[in-house]
Design a protein around this motif. Structure first.
Motif: not given
Lengths: 116, 113
Positions: A90, A106-108, B37, B41-43
């Motif tokens: 991440f 955060f990104g996925a 999450r 997907k994104e956190i």
């Protein structure tokens, strides 16, 4: 507003080959950038961060990342991947003006699969 | 040194029921964070405690979510009543200072049927 994009859901690499995990970001001010790794059934673990200074940041387990302001990128790299590097990675960004220090975006996540 | 611990590791409940997730941060860490999450997907950030005070709760989705940190030690996150879209993995993290490194728990997986 801050956002992070990890364009690849999964990266496959053979052991011993270079590994790159891509990340681009968007923030209104200067970015604070981070990489975390999640191994199966474990919590996220900190790998490295960029706050200021040298654009090339070295972190744990032989990973490094390069901050590129013009391309708004913070790609994670490792010169020679190991099977044990297989995990979920991440990228995270925090705007320096964010109200809360821990308010990361955060990104996925990118799943890295290293094959023997 | 014990890390961040979360309980339960997995909870399966029906829509409309209540669930309470617990997080024990690393001893001495004043900062405690909740993230979520959903669907791979994104956190996403939910909220941040400094000791027992809510520093930032801008990420809380709605008033069905209630977080507490009595005494500035462990924290609970209650979802009442739970909806299908609340399913996901809820992460807790703590930090001692503001260097950027957060220490995460293994997460609590919530499944709402």
């Amino acid at each position: 507003a801050q956002s992070v994009a990890q364009p690849e859901d999964q990266v496959n690499v053979a052991e011993g080959n270079p590994l790159t995990v891509k990340c681009t970001y968007s923030v209104s001010g200067n970015p604070y950038l981070f990489w975390y790794v999640q191994y199966p059934n474990r919590g996220l673990q900190f790998l490295l961060k960029y706050i200021t200074g040298d654009n090339l940041v070295k972190g744990s387990y032989g990973f490094e990342a390069e901050f590129n302001k013009s391309q708004t990128s913070f790609h994670l790299k490792k010169p020679s991947a190991l099977v044990s590097d297989s995990a979920l990675y991440f990228c995270a960004v925090r705007d320096m003006w964010a109200d809360s220090w821990g308010k990361f975006q955060f990104g996925a996540g990118t799943q890295v699969v290293v094959t023997p | 040194e014990a890390g961040v611990t979360q309980f339960p590791s997995h909870s399966v409940i029906e829509k409309g029921q209540t669930v309470t997730l617990r997080c024990d941060p690393i001893s001495g860490h004043d900062n405690l964070y909740w993230y979520r999450r959903v669907m791979g997907k994104e956190i996403k950030f939910l909220l941040h405690f400094v000791k027992e005070s809510k520093q930032d709760e801008s990420g809380m989705p709605n008033n069905r979510f209630l977080a507490e940190r009595t005494g500035g030690t462990y924290s609970t996150l209650k979802v009442q009543p739970a909806e299908l879209e609340d399913s996901g993995v809820y992460f807790c993290a703590s930090s001692q200072d503001y260097t950027g490194e957060l220490f995460f728990g293994e997460g609590s997986r919530l499944t709402v049927l």
